[in-house]
Design a protein around this motif. Structure first.
Motif: not given
Length: 194
Positions: A142-145, A148, A176-177, A180, A186-187, A189
């Motif tokens: 996973y990846i996230a900001g 978030e 981000w685009d 990714l 995967e983002r 959430v």
């Protein structure tokens, strides 16, 4: 033809308290959190990272710092739990991108814009680092900001009747685009952000 992976170029410069941070197996890491320093330069980010803030004799820091020129610096190795995002530290690696963000009045009402773009060299280095981490961390998925995962709000520093986001990084100009497209991560959430 050699089957060895190329060595990832980075500057290893651990924080003085790195050994005091909790150790963990690399297989525990399934998340990368993207931050920006919200400070003007790498030297100030290092200074903030070295500050002792916890009874354990440790402070707040990401694992990797990427300067605007694309140089990658390791302040905390991934086998240690760094303090970089509330609620997700044991499972994550923090990557800090040098960017002014809302500095110096992070929580002031009039400072809630992040207008500094991320240079191509910095984003290219991030993409390379993400690929390196995918090879080194077997469970990484996973990846996230930061914004978030930490959605808390606080009273504005200049008007306590107004609340502002505690964290906004990496912010609206983070590409981000493009990131990714360069990674199969995967983002994430979260169901219940902090």
């Amino acid at each position: 033809m050699s089957t060895e992976r190329p060595t990832f170029a980075c500057i290893v410069d651990p924080l003085p308290y790195e050994e005091k941070l909790d150790a963990r197996p690399l297989a525990q890491i399934d998340l990368v959190v993207i931050h920006c320093t919200e400070l003007p330069d790498l030297a100030m980010a290092r200074e903030y990272g070295e500050r002792i803030l916890h009874a354990s004799g440790t402070g707040n820091s990401g694992h990797y710092y990427i300067d605007r020129d694309g140089s990658v610096h390791v302040y905390v190795r991934p086998d240690r739990v760094a303090h970089h995002v509330r609620g997700y530290n044991p499972r994550s690696v923090g990557i800090e991108l040098v960017n002014t963000g809302r500095y110096p009045d992070w929580l002031a009402v009039g400072s809630q814009k992040m207008e500094q773009p991320y240079p191509d060299a910095q984003i290219d280095a991030l993409k390379a680092l993400l690929e390196h981490l995918r090879q080194e961390l077997p469970a990484l998925r996973y990846i996230a900001g930061h914004e978030e995962l930490d959605t808390a709000r606080e009273p504005a520093s200049d008007d306590p009747d107004v609340s502002v986001p505690r964290k906004m990084d990496p912010g609206p100009l983070f590409p981000w685009d493009a990131v990714l497209r360069a990674t199969p991560l995967e983002r994430l959430v979260p169901d219940h952000p902090v």
